[in-house]
Design a protein around this motif. Structure first.
Motif, PDB file in Angstrom:
ATOM      1  N   ARG A   1     -36.281  -3.775  34.898  1.00  0.00           N
ATOM      2  CA  ARG A   1     -36.869  -2.670  34.136  1.00  0.00           C
ATOM      3  C   ARG A   1     -37.153  -3.060  32.693  1.00  0.00           C
ATOM      4  NH1 ARG A   1     -32.992   2.081  35.021  1.00  0.00           N
ATOM      5  NH2 ARG A   1     -31.629   0.502  35.886  1.00  0.00           N
ATOM      6  N   ARG A   2     -36.356  -3.971  32.119  1.00  0.00           N
ATOM      7  CA  ARG A   2     -36.616  -4.433  30.742  1.00  0.00           C
ATOM      8  C   ARG A   2     -37.878  -5.285  30.671  1.00  0.00           C
ATOM      9  NH1 ARG A   2     -31.157  -6.987  29.516  1.00  0.00           N
ATOM     10  NH2 ARG A   2     -32.550  -8.748  29.558  1.00  0.00           N
ATOM     11  N   MET A   3     -38.271  -5.912  31.767  1.00  0.00           N
ATOM     12  CA  MET A   3     -39.434  -6.796  31.774  1.00  0.00           C
ATOM     13  C   MET A   3     -40.753  -6.062  32.058  1.00  0.00           C
ATOM     14  SD  MET A   3     -37.887 -10.300  33.479  1.00  0.00           S
ATOM     15  CE  MET A   3     -38.663  -9.964  34.978  1.00  0.00           C
ATOM     16  N   VAL A   4     -40.689  -4.757  32.322  1.00  0.00           N
ATOM     17  CA  VAL A   4     -41.901  -3.985  32.597  1.00  0.00           C
ATOM     18  C   VAL A   4     -42.728  -3.871  31.326  1.00  0.00           C
ATOM     19  CG1 VAL A   4     -42.773  -1.710  33.239  1.00  0.00           C
ATOM     20  CG2 VAL A   4     -40.882  -2.703  34.510  1.00  0.00           C
ATOM     21  N   ILE A   5     -44.024  -4.167  31.442  1.00  0.00           N
ATOM     22  CA  ILE A   5     -44.890  -4.135  30.264  1.00  0.00           C
ATOM     23  C   ILE A   5     -45.929  -3.014  30.300  1.00  0.00           C
ATOM     24  CG2 ILE A   5     -44.627  -6.558  29.649  1.00  0.00           C
ATOM     25  CD1 ILE A   5     -47.269  -7.108  31.132  1.00  0.00           C
ATOM     26  N   SER A   6     -46.241  -2.506  31.495  1.00  0.00           N
ATOM     27  CA  SER A   6     -47.229  -1.429  31.587  1.00  0.00           C
ATOM     28  C   SER A   6     -47.101  -0.721  32.930  1.00  0.00           C
ATOM     29  CB  SER A   6     -48.649  -1.979  31.423  1.00  0.00           C
ATOM     30  OG  SER A   6     -48.965  -2.842  32.498  1.00  0.00           O
ATOM     31  N   TYR A   7     -47.824   0.368  33.040  1.00  0.00           N
ATOM     32  CA  TYR A   7     -47.852   1.089  34.306  1.00  0.00           C
ATOM     33  C   TYR A   7     -49.205   1.760  34.479  1.00  0.00           C
ATOM     34  CZ  TYR A   7     -47.296   5.583  31.891  1.00  0.00           C
ATOM     35  OH  TYR A   7     -47.488   6.679  31.105  1.00  0.00           O
ATOM     36  N   ARG A   8     -49.492   2.112  35.708  1.00  0.00           N
ATOM     37  CA  ARG A   8     -50.677   2.916  36.018  1.00  0.00           C
ATOM     38  C   ARG A   8     -50.286   3.901  37.109  1.00  0.00           C
ATOM     39  NH1 ARG A   8     -53.105   1.530  40.846  1.00  0.00           N
ATOM     40  NH2 ARG A   8     -52.578  -0.538  41.656  1.00  0.00           N
ATOM     41  N   LYS A   9     -51.028   4.985  37.192  1.00  0.00           N
ATOM     42  CA  LYS A   9     -50.732   6.001  38.195  1.00  0.00           C
ATOM     43  C   LYS A   9     -51.687   5.840  39.378  1.00  0.00           C
ATOM     44  CE  LYS A   9     -48.975   9.383  34.959  1.00  0.00           C
ATOM     45  NZ  LYS A   9     -49.134  10.744  34.423  1.00  0.00           N
ATOM     46  N   GLN A  10     -51.129   5.936  40.565  1.00  0.00           N
ATOM     47  CA  GLN A  10     -51.930   5.927  41.790  1.00  0.00           C
ATOM     48  C   GLN A  10     -51.979   7.354  42.315  1.00  0.00           C
ATOM     49  OE1 GLN A  10     -51.316   2.975  45.044  1.00  0.00           O
ATOM     50  NE2 GLN A  10     -50.690   4.766  46.218  1.00  0.00           N
ATOM     51  N   GLU A  11     -53.178   7.872  42.457  1.00  0.00           N
ATOM     52  CA  GLU A  11     -53.351   9.238  42.937  1.00  0.00           C
ATOM     53  C   GLU A  11     -53.651   9.234  44.439  1.00  0.00           C
ATOM     54  OE1 GLU A  11     -52.806  11.734  40.912  1.00  0.00           O
ATOM     55  OE2 GLU A  11     -52.666  10.516  39.104  1.00  0.00           O
ATOM     56  N   LEU A  12     -53.581  10.403  45.032  1.00  0.00           N
ATOM     57  CA  LEU A  12     -53.902  10.560  46.448  1.00  0.00           C
ATOM     58  C   LEU A  12     -55.423  10.693  46.602  1.00  0.00           C
ATOM     59  CD1 LEU A  12     -51.238  13.134  47.661  1.00  0.00           C
ATOM     60  CD2 LEU A  12     -51.495  10.798  48.419  1.00  0.00           C
TER      61      LEU A  12
ATOM     62  N   VAL B   1     -47.306   2.524  39.422  1.00  0.00           N
ATOM     63  CA  VAL B   1     -47.324   1.084  39.647  1.00  0.00           C
ATOM     64  C   VAL B   1     -46.966   0.399  38.335  1.00  0.00           C
ATOM     65  CG1 VAL B   1     -48.691  -0.877  40.439  1.00  0.00           C
ATOM     66  CG2 VAL B   1     -49.165   1.413  41.342  1.00  0.00           C
ATOM     67  N   PHE B   2     -45.823  -0.270  38.306  1.00  0.00           N
ATOM     68  CA  PHE B   2     -45.347  -0.954  37.110  1.00  0.00           C
ATOM     69  C   PHE B   2     -45.708  -2.431  37.169  1.00  0.00           C
ATOM     70  CE2 PHE B   2     -42.372   2.648  37.401  1.00  0.00           C
ATOM     71  CZ  PHE B   2     -42.504   3.161  36.119  1.00  0.00           C
ATOM     72  N   SER B   3     -46.143  -2.982  36.033  1.00  0.00           N
ATOM     73  CA  SER B   3     -46.428  -4.415  35.917  1.00  0.00           C
ATOM     74  C   SER B   3     -45.294  -5.082  35.167  1.00  0.00           C
ATOM     75  CB  SER B   3     -47.726  -4.646  35.150  1.00  0.00           C
ATOM     76  OG  SER B   3     -48.804  -4.077  35.835  1.00  0.00           O
ATOM     77  N   ILE B   4     -44.877  -6.242  35.660  1.00  0.00           N
ATOM     78  CA  ILE B   4     -43.763  -6.983  35.076  1.00  0.00           C
ATOM     79  C   ILE B   4     -44.280  -8.236  34.395  1.00  0.00           C
ATOM     80  CG2 ILE B   4     -41.600  -8.176  35.569  1.00  0.00           C
ATOM     81  CD1 ILE B   4     -41.366  -6.472  38.075  1.00  0.00           C
ATOM     82  N   LYS B   5     -43.786  -8.504  33.202  1.00  0.00           N
ATOM     83  CA  LYS B   5     -44.164  -9.709  32.460  1.00  0.00           C
ATOM     84  C   LYS B   5     -43.472 -10.918  33.067  1.00  0.00           C
ATOM     85  CE  LYS B   5     -44.239 -11.578  27.806  1.00  0.00           C
ATOM     86  NZ  LYS B   5     -43.903 -11.346  26.413  1.00  0.00           N
ATOM     87  N   ARG B   6     -44.238 -11.978  33.283  1.00  0.00           N
ATOM     88  CA  ARG B   6     -43.684 -13.213  33.833  1.00  0.00           C
ATOM     89  C   ARG B   6     -44.184 -14.395  33.029  1.00  0.00           C
ATOM     90  NH1 ARG B   6     -39.860 -12.259  37.857  1.00  0.00           N
ATOM     91  NH2 ARG B   6     -40.673 -13.554  39.496  1.00  0.00           N
ATOM     92  N   ARG B   7     -43.303 -15.011  32.265  1.00  0.00           N
ATOM     93  CA  ARG B   7     -43.600 -16.232  31.513  1.00  0.00           C
ATOM     94  C   ARG B   7     -44.916 -16.174  30.746  1.00  0.00           C
ATOM     95  NH1 ARG B   7     -41.749 -20.297  36.244  1.00  0.00           N
ATOM     96  NH2 ARG B   7     -39.587 -19.716  36.196  1.00  0.00           N
ATOM     97  N   GLY B   8     -45.001 -15.212  29.853  1.00  0.00           N
ATOM     98  CA  GLY B   8     -46.146 -15.136  28.959  1.00  0.00           C
ATOM     99  C   GLY B   8     -47.402 -14.529  29.550  1.00  0.00           C
ATOM    100  N   ARG B   9     -47.348 -14.052  30.777  1.00  0.00           N
ATOM    101  CA  ARG B   9     -48.521 -13.436  31.380  1.00  0.00           C
ATOM    102  C   ARG B   9     -48.077 -12.289  32.277  1.00  0.00           C
ATOM    103  NH1 ARG B   9     -48.330 -15.401  36.571  1.00  0.00           N
ATOM    104  NH2 ARG B   9     -47.396 -17.439  36.818  1.00  0.00           N
ATOM    105  N   GLN B  10     -49.045 -11.473  32.661  1.00  0.00           N
ATOM    106  CA  GLN B  10     -48.719 -10.387  33.568  1.00  0.00           C
ATOM    107  C   GLN B  10     -48.447 -10.978  34.941  1.00  0.00           C
ATOM    108  OE1 GLN B  10     -51.444  -7.132  33.493  1.00  0.00           O
ATOM    109  NE2 GLN B  10     -50.761  -6.351  35.445  1.00  0.00           N
ATOM    110  N   GLY B  11     -47.407 -10.518  35.576  1.00  0.00           N
ATOM    111  CA  GLY B  11     -47.018 -11.089  36.858  1.00  0.00           C
ATOM    112  C   GLY B  11     -47.045 -10.075  37.978  1.00  0.00           C
ATOM    113  N   ARG B  12     -45.909  -9.838  38.536  1.00  0.00           N
ATOM    114  CA  ARG B  12     -45.793  -8.976  39.689  1.00  0.00           C
ATOM    115  C   ARG B  12     -45.903  -7.505  39.341  1.00  0.00           C
ATOM    116  NH1 ARG B  12     -41.240 -11.254  43.676  1.00  0.00           N
ATOM    117  NH2 ARG B  12     -42.472 -12.995  44.403  1.00  0.00           N
ATOM    118  N   VAL B  13     -46.104  -6.722  40.374  1.00  0.00           N
ATOM    119  CA  VAL B  13     -46.100  -5.271  40.243  1.00  0.00           C
ATOM    120  C   VAL B  13     -45.160  -4.693  41.288  1.00  0.00           C
ATOM    121  CG1 VAL B  13     -48.448  -5.145  39.336  1.00  0.00           C
ATOM    122  CG2 VAL B  13     -48.071  -4.948  41.783  1.00  0.00           C
TER     123      VAL B  13
END
Length: 96
Positions: A40-51, A61-73
């Motif tokens: 949770r500390r590594m989360v850098i952004s989020y977006r909402k998914q609607e129906l 949908v949360f994006s996680i920072k990985r080694r200087g770039r955006q990584g997993r979600v």
């Protein structure tokens, strides 16, 4: 000549349907369980998914920072308290 034109149209239609079925939206299909504090500390952004469209569950949908770039979600249930708190934290970071 008509036969070849008809055959061409049938083949073209089959190709179109094959390509259309292979293009999926970037949707969450299930929710992740509560992630660890470290994640949770590594989360850098989020977006909402609607129906809408092909997405059949509402999600955050949360994006996680990985080694200087955006990584997993990962996808989370927007009704969960920890999800709303993490969204508030990210909103405060982006404002200030």
């Amino acid at each position: 000549m008509r036969f070849y034109t008809l055959l061409f149209l049938v083949i073209l239609t089959c190709l179109y349907l094959t390509v259309a079925q292979g293009s999926y939206e970037d949707c969450c299909l299930k929710y992740a369980k509560k992630p660890s504090h470290h994640v949770r500390r590594m989360v850098i952004s989020y977006r909402k998914q609607e129906l809408d469209g092909g997405c059949n569950i509402p999600a955050t949908v949360f994006s996680i920072k990985r080694r200087g770039r955006q990584g997993r979600v990962f996808c989370a249930d927007p009704k969960q308290l920890w999800v709303r708190e993490l969204m508030k934290k990210l909103n405060k970071k982006s404002i200030g």
